[in-house]
Write a protein that holds these residues in place. Structure first.
Motif, PDB file in Angstrom:
ATOM      1  N   ALA A 159       0.988  -1.368   0.337  1.00 26.20           N
ATOM      2  CA  ALA A 159       0.017  -0.279  -0.194  1.00 26.20           C
ATOM      3  C   ALA A 159       0.796   1.445  -0.042  1.00 26.20           C
ATOM      4  N   VAL A 160       0.400   2.515  -0.983  1.00 20.27           N
ATOM      5  CA  VAL A 160       1.321   3.964  -1.028  1.00 20.27           C
ATOM      6  C   VAL A 160       0.075   4.810  -0.631  1.00 20.27           C
ATOM      7  N   ARG A 161       0.630   5.947  -0.395  1.00 21.55           N
ATOM      8  CA  ARG A 161      -0.520   7.225  -0.618  1.00 21.55           C
ATOM      9  C   ARG A 161       0.465   8.160  -1.276  1.00 21.55           C
ATOM     10  N   ALA A 162      -0.199   9.204  -2.074  1.00 20.28           N
ATOM     11  CA  ALA A 162       0.352  10.622  -2.516  1.00 20.28           C
ATOM     12  C   ALA A 162       1.588  10.448  -2.701  1.00 20.28           C
ATOM     13  N   ASP A 163       1.937  11.047  -0.617  1.00 23.34           N
ATOM     14  CA  ASP A 163       2.702  11.515  -0.898  1.00 23.34           C
ATOM     15  C   ASP A 163       3.381  10.345  -0.009  1.00 23.34           C
ATOM     16  N   GLY A 164       3.604   9.285  -1.056  1.00 19.71           N
ATOM     17  CA  GLY A 164       4.270   7.515  -0.995  1.00 19.71           C
ATOM     18  C   GLY A 164       5.478   7.787  -2.061  1.00 19.71           C
ATOM     19  N   ILE A 165       5.060   8.299  -3.121  1.00 21.51           N
ATOM     20  CA  ILE A 165       5.561   7.988  -4.456  1.00 21.51           C
ATOM     21  C   ILE A 165       6.488   7.904  -4.404  1.00 21.51           C
TER      22      ILE A 165
END
Length: 376
Positions: free
Chosen positions: A60-66
């Motif tokens: 799982a990843v959020r936008a700020d983790g790209i």
């Protein structure tokens, strides 16, 4: 079968999950709303979503983790469209989140909705959403619900939401009655067709019409009680009755008003819930009719449009009553404290009813446009 979408994992490649939701500002001042939003949604990601995904080997990843450099907007759109799974936190109906969610819905790929209790947007109230509260126990419960949803989805496939199902039907070229090479239906035998969808919606519209009749009758009852009380108060005033006598009359009026006022609020609340459940389906059906040539719609579509327009006529009568009624209710609470409870119930009903009728008006306006004969 197009009623569900399965997660398909490539060998040696973990499934991907993109988390759509509010992020907040990690650089905002401590104690400010943006910083609090960041801390809260980070906790939801780290304590709820990521662990649930990790249990099934999903990254799982959020936008700020790209991690990759590039245009962030393009990257977000790619993740929304291409990820195996999307978990969307719809709390507060953030415009960016709703846009990304709409983009995801059209793909038909697996999507799980979560949201903070009391902050779910009206527009998607008909879609099952895992609700949570800001307590450790509630967050743990939400994580377990996501795990259960993932287990069921991985085992049985994820149900297609209305926008994806409508789009799939259009892409088939032949609508709900399309056939495969073997002469059979291109869809699963149990999947609903256009007429099935209209039938379900029409049943709901019939129930809403019944609700409107009940609301109208309750308003008439309240109006009769109010008129009777007004006549009594007029007689007491003419007789120069003391304030205590007039107060006693108001107290009696308030007591008789409590039951119908409570009933009005209950019926209107049910009406609003029904409206919220049906809104996305009605709008999707209208969208499908709009993309279908006028001479290919069939009788079911025309009847559906007629029903929406007929409902507006009932709605307009009710809206007039509600507007007049709402204007008179506000001043009632100033007369005596005895009236505050029924007035509160009535005011709540008026607010809900006004909001619901606005949506119904939008349905009817669209239906009226679609019902017009096609021009050359």
């Amino acid at each position: 079968m197009i009623t569900s979408q399965a997660l398909r994992q490539e060998p040696d490649q973990p499934l991907s999950c993109f988390v759509v939701g509010p992020i907040g500002d990690p650089h905002a001042a401590h104690g400010g709303p943006e910083r609090e939003a960041f801390e809260h949604h980070l906790a939801v990601f780290e304590e709820v979503i990521a662990p649930a995904c990790e249990k099934y080997g999903i990254s799982a990843v959020r936008a700020d983790g790209i991690a990759h450099a590039g245009d962030i907007n393009e990257q977000i759109c790619r993740h929304v469209v291409e990820s195996d799974l999307v978990v969307a936190d719809v709390s507060g109906g953030n415009p960016n989140v709703m846009y990304e969610l709409g983009l995801r819905h059209i793909t038909g790929k697996p999507t799980i909705h979560i949201g903070e209790a009391g902050q779910l947007p009206f527009d998607i109230a008909s879609i099952r959403t895992i609700r949570y509260q800001r307590t450790r126990s509630q967050l743990a419960a939400a994580r377990k619900e996501i795990e259960s949803a993932l287990a069921a989805g991985l085992r049985d496939g994820f149900e297609l939401l209305t926008p994806a199902r409508v789009l799939r039907g259009l892409q088939s070229g032949d609508g709900p009655a399309s056939t495969g090479e073997d002469g059979g239906r291109g869809e699963d035998e149990d999947s609903p067709g256009l007429l099935d969808d209209f039938a379900v919606i029409e049943d709901g519209l019939d129930e809403m019409t019944a609700d409107m009749d009940a609301i109208t009758k309750t308003i008439e009852t309240i109006a009769e009680l109010t008129e009777r009380s007004g006549n009594e108060m007029g007689e007491l005033t003419q007789a120069n009755a003391p304030a205590s006598a007039r107060l006693a009359a108001v107290a009696r009026y308030a007591e008789t008003l409590n039951v119908p006022a409570g009933e009005l609020n209950t019926v209107v609340s049910g009406f609003a819930e029904r409206m919220a459940t049906m809104d996305s389906g009605v709008r999707a059906a209208l969208g499908l009719i709009e993309t279908t040539p006028h001479d290919e719609r069939g009788e079911g579509a025309e009847e559906f449009l007629d029903q929406l327009m007929s409902l507006e006529e009932v709605m307009q009568e009710g809206l007039t009553q509600i507007a007049v009624f709402g204007a008179s209710v506000t001043s009632m609470s100033r007369v005596s404290r005895h009236l505050r409870k029924p007035v509160k119930e009535i005011s709540s009903a008026v607010r809900q009813m006004t909001s619901v009728m606005t949506k119904m008006g939008e349905w009817a306006t669209k239906a009226r446009v679609l019902a017009q004969p096609a021009t050359e």
